[in-house]
Design an enzyme around this catalytic site. Structure first.
Site, PDB file in Angstrom:
ATOM      1  CG  ASP A 142       4.168  -3.084   1.588  1.00  0.00           C
ATOM      2  OD1 ASP A 142       3.785  -1.954   1.245  1.00  0.00           O
ATOM      3  OD2 ASP A 142       3.628  -3.737   2.509  1.00  0.00           O
ATOM      4  CB  THR A 162      -0.887  -0.022   1.261  1.00  0.00           C
ATOM      5  OG1 THR A 162      -1.734  -1.172   1.194  1.00  0.00           O
ATOM      6  CG2 THR A 162      -1.755   1.227   1.366  1.00  0.00           C
ATOM      7  CD  GLU A 196       1.294  -1.804   4.334  1.00  0.00           C
ATOM      8  OE1 GLU A 196       1.267  -1.089   3.324  1.00  0.00           O
ATOM      9  OE2 GLU A 196       1.717  -1.398   5.431  1.00  0.00           O
ATOM     10  CG  ASP A 228       5.750   5.064   6.668  1.00  0.00           C
ATOM     11  OD1 ASP A 228       5.294   5.769   5.760  1.00  0.00           O
ATOM     12  OD2 ASP A 228       5.089   4.160   7.224  1.00  0.00           O
ATOM     13  CE  LYS A 250       4.853  -2.113   4.994  1.00  0.00           C
ATOM     14  NZ  LYS A 250       4.454  -1.002   4.133  1.00  0.00           N
ATOM     15  N   GLY A 251       3.264   1.656   7.998  1.00  0.00           N
ATOM     16  CA  GLY A 251       1.966   1.966   8.578  1.00  0.00           C
ATOM     17  C   GLY A 251       1.543   3.403   8.397  1.00  0.00           C
ATOM     18  N   GLY A 252       2.299   4.153   7.546  1.00  0.00           N
ATOM     19  CA  GLY A 252       1.894   5.532   7.267  1.00  0.00           C
ATOM     20  C   GLY A 252       0.504   5.602   6.665  1.00  0.00           C
ATOM     21  N   GLY A 253       0.110   4.537   5.991  1.00  0.00           N
ATOM     22  CA  GLY A 253      -1.236   4.466   5.418  1.00  0.00           C
ATOM     23  C   GLY A 253      -2.182   3.635   6.275  1.00  0.00           C
TER      24      GLY A 253
END
Ligand code: 5RP
Length: 229
Positions: A87, A32, A108, A90, A99-102
């Protein structure tokens, strides 16, 4: 340049090189974010030219884009395995990621970790010597207060992620809330990852430690490929 401020061209370069890894017949995990979107578009172009793949999406956003560019999708439970996951991230340091900005890091991590090979695509603004990006922590609704207390006990400063065009917090695709935990420089990502995972009410956090097989780093000059054991 601050983290996440990388050029679109650098993102696209990394993404298109990684998309070349997709083999005919492969099941591909589709990450993502804006960098992964370039990879999904590149895979879509290859599908239009005859490549046969099935995509497993990590979010509504990546599923919608995959459908739009003609990539057949399968749910995770319908595939025998995932050959390759592509993938974004960040922040990257020593092969570990935030990760996980979105707010998609739960699916993920599930899909990236299940893949035979997990390839990360970033522009060079995402590289750091040590991880210090706030760590997204997906929590069960109602657990945000107690989990925030436990994050503070671990030395972090939690912030409930607020939605931008909705009153109230971000709610993930799977119905969870997100606390962004600012731990400053993370001395031991493996230890923090284990500590966060052990908190009751935490669904998943955005520290990806020891999961990556390769990182494609795009820059104005080209793409550097870093392989990890
Ligand atoms: C989403 C993610 C993204 O991969 C991460 O935020 C990077 O996004 P972008 O490529 O747009 O910079 O972890 O949850």
């Amino acid at each position: 340049m601050k983290v996440g401020d990388g050029s679109t061209d650098a993102k696209r370069r990394a993404a298109e090189r990684a998309a070349e890894e997709v083999a005919d017949g492969a099941v591909v995990g589709l990450g993502t974010g804006s960098t992964t979107a370039h990879a999904i578009e590149a895979i879509g172009r290859a599908v239009a030219e005859g490549l046969e793949v099935r995509g497993v999406a990590t979010s509504r956003q990546s599923a919608a884009l995959a459908r739009a560019v003609g990539i057949p999708l399968a749910p995770l439970e319908a595939v025998d395995g995932i050959d390759l996951a592509i993938d974004g991230a960040d922040q990257v340091a020593d092969g570990d990621l935030v990760k996980g900005g979105g707010a998609a890091h739960t699916r993920e991590k599930l899909i990236d970790a299940a893949a035979e090979r997990f390839v990360v695509i970033v522009d060079d603004s995402k590289l750091a010597d040590r991880l210090d990006w706030p760590v997204p922590v997906a929590v069960l609704r109602g657990a945000e207060g107690v989990v925030a207390d436990r994050i503070r006990e671990l030395g972090g400063e939690p912030t409930l992620r607020e939605a931008e065009r909705k009153d109230g917090p971000v709610v993930t695709d799977d119905g969870h809330l997100v606390l962004d935990g600012d731990f400053g420089t993370i001395e031991d990502p493996g230890e923090l990852a284990a500590d966060l995972s052990a908190i009751p009410g935490v669904v998943e956090h955005g520290l990806f430690v020891g999961l990556v097989d390769a990182i494609y780093v795009g820059s104005d000059d080209g793409v550097e490929v870093r392989e990890y054991e």
